[in-house]
Write an enzyme that holds these catalytic residues in place. Structure first.
Site, PDB file in Angstrom:
ATOM      1  N   HIS A 153       0.841  -1.196   0.000  1.00  0.00           N
ATOM      2  CA  HIS A 153       0.000   0.000   0.000  1.00  0.00           C
ATOM      3  C   HIS A 153       0.874   1.242   0.000  1.00  0.00           C
ATOM      4  CE1 HIS A 153      -3.055   2.949   1.257  1.00  0.00           C
ATOM      5  NE2 HIS A 153      -3.937   2.082   0.809  1.00  0.00           N
ATOM      6  N   ASP A 201      -7.736  -4.281  -0.900  1.00  0.00           N
ATOM      7  CA  ASP A 201      -8.230  -4.534  -2.254  1.00  0.00           C
ATOM      8  C   ASP A 201      -8.191  -6.017  -2.604  1.00  0.00           C
ATOM      9  OD1 ASP A 201      -8.596  -1.737  -2.951  1.00  0.00           O
ATOM     10  OD2 ASP A 201      -6.421  -1.594  -2.956  1.00  0.00           O
TER      11      ASP A 201
END
Length: 434
Positions: free
Chosen positions: A310, A368
């Site tokens: 991330h 995600d």
């Protein structure tokens, strides 16, 4: 602006002059240097492509510590909110700064539920789109058009109007999103049910058909609710910054949120969970995992391990741990343990999280990776993934928008640039050019 001025200052010097820049200390997080007077004092501007090292505002809403994997909404850890609070409670918290009392919750929930219904003329608006239009295109256009249907609530100088528009946007965006899906598959629109929770109603609008008596599975509704809570806000990301930027011009809230939806549509932002699923499809089978990971480690390769790592979180994404558990709950509930794609995802997770290359680089599964798997298991098509993200993030967007409007120090956003074009040139008439 809410901050404390530190005793610390930073000296900025040029060949001919210097200035003392004070630093600000927030409740948590790093100090911020105040460079607002630098252009006047030194004739200099800071150069920060992507605003990586720039604080563009002060905010009380969300705090992130990427190194420690911390995400707080109004001071509450995301793990506690996702586990113990529902999406409506979280929306109230982000909007008003405190968790609601039981009475406040019931009043807020009832009011929000009444705002789910769309003006009947908006049905006709959908007919202007092609049937194969991407649901994000429909959502973006229709949300922007709400200002043509709801004229009251557009006086953003009035707190009551701002609050009305915020509630409408949260409630109606979900209905528009569900109708965009129904329109794309040629099924009748399902009207919102005011007796259902936010997540139950959204699933009902997606999958119910006239006469089929669709019953919402509570396990699946809880999974959707957690996804919504976990995506509700994430500090000053690209789409939130877009909303604040457009809002700084005094534009109406529907236009601001539509701009946020457009920014979210980018594959580097809201489309990451869809990209993770496409990656799994490209791997194909368990046997393809080793070769894929070797390519992902090769700097000269275009292959990327999607759904891992991330931009902000350097260790682990705190939201991912919650969705990891939720993903397994959904798979067990639906009896999908033998689904090839889900089986492949679980194996990839296992192999990658034990690989020293990815461990050293802090590349762990992010939100995600799991949200895409959950949505696929629920039967939600991939072109709806970012739409559902937008439904959740609308809460954060309107909260950030309201905070920005109510900040007396807020100004229209007007950044500068490092010009690298031609110097001043003399114009030559066309008939004199060779």
């Amino acid at each position: 602006m809410n901050h404390n001025t530190n005793k610390n200052t930073v000296t900025i010097e040029t060949n001919s002059s210097s200035m003392q820049a004070p630093s600000f200390q927030g409740t948590m997080g790093p100090d911020v240097i105040d460079l607002r007077s630098m252009p006047q004092n030194l004739g200099l501007y800071s150069f920060d492509p992507g605003l990586i090292g720039t604080a563009t505002c002060s905010s009380k809403i969300t705090f992130i510590d990427g190194e420690k994997g911390i995400l707080l909404h109004r001071g509450y850890p995301i793990e506690e909110l996702a586990t113990h609070a529902n999406f409506t409670e979280t929306a109230y918290l982000l909007l008003y700064g405190e968790l609601p009392t039981l009475e406040q919750y019931h009043v807020f929930k009832k009011d929000m539920n009444t705002h789910r219904l769309l003006n009947e003329q908006i049905r006709n608006f959908f007919n202007g789109f092609r049937r194969d239009a991407h649901p994000m295109a429909i959502l973006c256009g229709t949300v922007s058009a709400l200002s043509a249907f709801y004229h009251d609530g557009l006086n953003i100088s009035q707190p009551e109007d701002r609050d009305l528009s915020a509630r409408r946007l949260i409630a109606k965006t979900a209905t528009i999103a569900a109708w965009a899906y129904k329109y794309s598959i040629g099924e009748p629109f399902i009207y919102p049910d005011e007796e259902m929770s936010f997540s139950e109603n959204f699933l009902h609008m997606l999958f119910a058909r006239p006469g089929n008596h669709y019953k919402v599975n509570p396990v699946l509704a809880r999974a959707i609710d957690r996804i919504l809570v976990l995506h509700a806000d994430h500090e000053q990301n690209a789409s939130t910054t877009t909303v604040r930027l457009v809002g700084s011009t005094g534009s109406n809230p529907y236009a601001c949120i539509s701009a946020g939806i457009a920014a979210l549509w980018g594959p580097a932002h809201g489309g990451a969970n869809e990209a993770a699923l496409n990656m799994l499809k490209s791997i194909g089978t368990r046997d393809g995992i080793p070769a894929f990971l070797e390519k992902a480690k090769d700097r000269n390769s275009t292959v990327r391990l999607m759904g891992f790592g991330h931009r902000v979180y350097k260790n682990f994404d705190p939201r991912a741990k919650i969705l990891q558990e939720t993903c397994r709950e959904v798979i067990a509930e639906l009896g999908l343990e033998r689904d090839p794609l889900l089986d492949l995802a679980m194996e990839l997770e296992k192999v990658a999280t034990h690989d020293e290359y990815f461990i050293k680089r802090g590349l762990y599964p992010n939100v995600d990776f799991y949200s895409g798997l959950i949505l696929k298991a629920l039967g939600i098509p991939e072109n709806m993934f970012t739409v559902l993200f937008a439904v959740a993030r609308t809460v954060g967007w309107v909260s950030q928008w309201k905070e920005m409007i109510e900040d007396p120090t807020a100004r229209i956003v007007r950044p500068r640039q490092l010009y690298i074009g031609s110097n001043r040139r003399k114009f030559t008439p066309i008939h004199e050019r060779g």
